[in-house]
Design a protein around this motif. Sequence first.
Motif, PDB file in Angstrom:
ATOM      1  N   TYR A  11       0.832  -1.210   0.000  1.00  0.00           N
ATOM      2  CA  TYR A  11       0.000   0.000   0.000  1.00  0.00           C
ATOM      3  C   TYR A  11       0.866   1.261   0.000  1.00  0.00           C
ATOM      4  N   LYS A  12       1.865   1.307   0.862  1.00  0.00           N
ATOM      5  CA  LYS A  12       2.608   2.544   1.076  1.00  0.00           C
ATOM      6  C   LYS A  12       3.714   2.781   0.059  1.00  0.00           C
ATOM      7  N   THR A  13       4.402   1.719  -0.378  1.00  0.00           N
ATOM      8  CA  THR A  13       5.543   1.915  -1.270  1.00  0.00           C
ATOM      9  C   THR A  13       5.465   1.051  -2.523  1.00  0.00           C
ATOM     10  N   GLY A  14       4.292   0.523  -2.808  1.00  0.00           N
ATOM     11  CA  GLY A  14       4.141  -0.308  -3.996  1.00  0.00           C
ATOM     12  C   GLY A  14       4.888  -1.625  -3.896  1.00  0.00           C
ATOM     13  N   GLY A  15       5.168  -2.062  -2.662  1.00  0.00           N
ATOM     14  CA  GLY A  15       5.862  -3.329  -2.448  1.00  0.00           C
ATOM     15  C   GLY A  15       7.369  -3.192  -2.345  1.00  0.00           C
ATOM     16  N   GLU A 106       9.343  20.481  -9.558  1.00  0.00           N
ATOM     17  CA  GLU A 106       9.278  19.122 -10.102  1.00  0.00           C
ATOM     18  C   GLU A 106       9.537  18.080  -9.010  1.00  0.00           C
ATOM     19  N   GLU A 107      10.543  18.313  -8.172  1.00  0.00           N
ATOM     20  CA  GLU A 107      10.848  17.371  -7.086  1.00  0.00           C
ATOM     21  C   GLU A 107       9.697  17.293  -6.090  1.00  0.00           C
ATOM     22  N   ALA A 108       9.083  18.423  -5.806  1.00  0.00           N
ATOM     23  CA  ALA A 108       7.945  18.436  -4.881  1.00  0.00           C
ATOM     24  C   ALA A 108       6.788  17.631  -5.456  1.00  0.00           C
ATOM     25  N   VAL A 109       6.538  17.768  -6.744  1.00  0.00           N
ATOM     26  CA  VAL A 109       5.467  17.011  -7.386  1.00  0.00           C
ATOM     27  C   VAL A 109       5.777  15.521  -7.336  1.00  0.00           C
ATOM     28  N   LYS A 110       7.014  15.160  -7.662  1.00  0.00           N
ATOM     29  CA  LYS A 110       7.405  13.746  -7.688  1.00  0.00           C
ATOM     30  C   LYS A 110       7.358  13.099  -6.311  1.00  0.00           C
ATOM     31  N   THR A 111       7.780  13.844  -5.291  1.00  0.00           N
ATOM     32  CA  THR A 111       7.883  13.258  -3.950  1.00  0.00           C
ATOM     33  C   THR A 111       6.644  13.479  -3.090  1.00  0.00           C
TER      34      THR A 111
END
Length: 158
Positions: A11-15, A106-111
Amino acid sequence: MNSRLQEIIKYKTGGHQTAFANLLGWTPQYLAKLLKGDNFGLQPVLSILETLPEINARWFLLGKGSMLEIGKLFDLQREALSHIQELLDLDKYIPYMDAEEIHEFEEAVKTGRKPVYSPDTLLKWKGQLSERENDLNAKFAAATNKSDAICKQKIAKK
């Protein structure tokens, strides 16, 4: 409990186990031990529940109910919508950002974090946006006046 931990990781990190271990401040080896069933005491449970408040403790401990707390889900949704709105509010300033500022955005959007800009930077962008809007409004008014003048002529100019 190990299978429920695996579901939380999914759920949290995609496995991604390493990312999950980092999220909780654990080593990947410690997480691997927990997934095997070694040393699964109270401390890792508390760490998970403190770091991920949306996880239903009853589900995690006993396997009853659903993985996510309904109330916490609504909080997460509100938080996500607020974050999206903040990004959309900043989106209009992209044409005025320099390369470093765009990278921060961009980094804020990605993270999924909030981009950090100084109040002076935001004020500068607002001024630039306001100047552009005023310029466009002036051009539009001039074009409208010219159009009105042409339409009022009895004979169109050739």
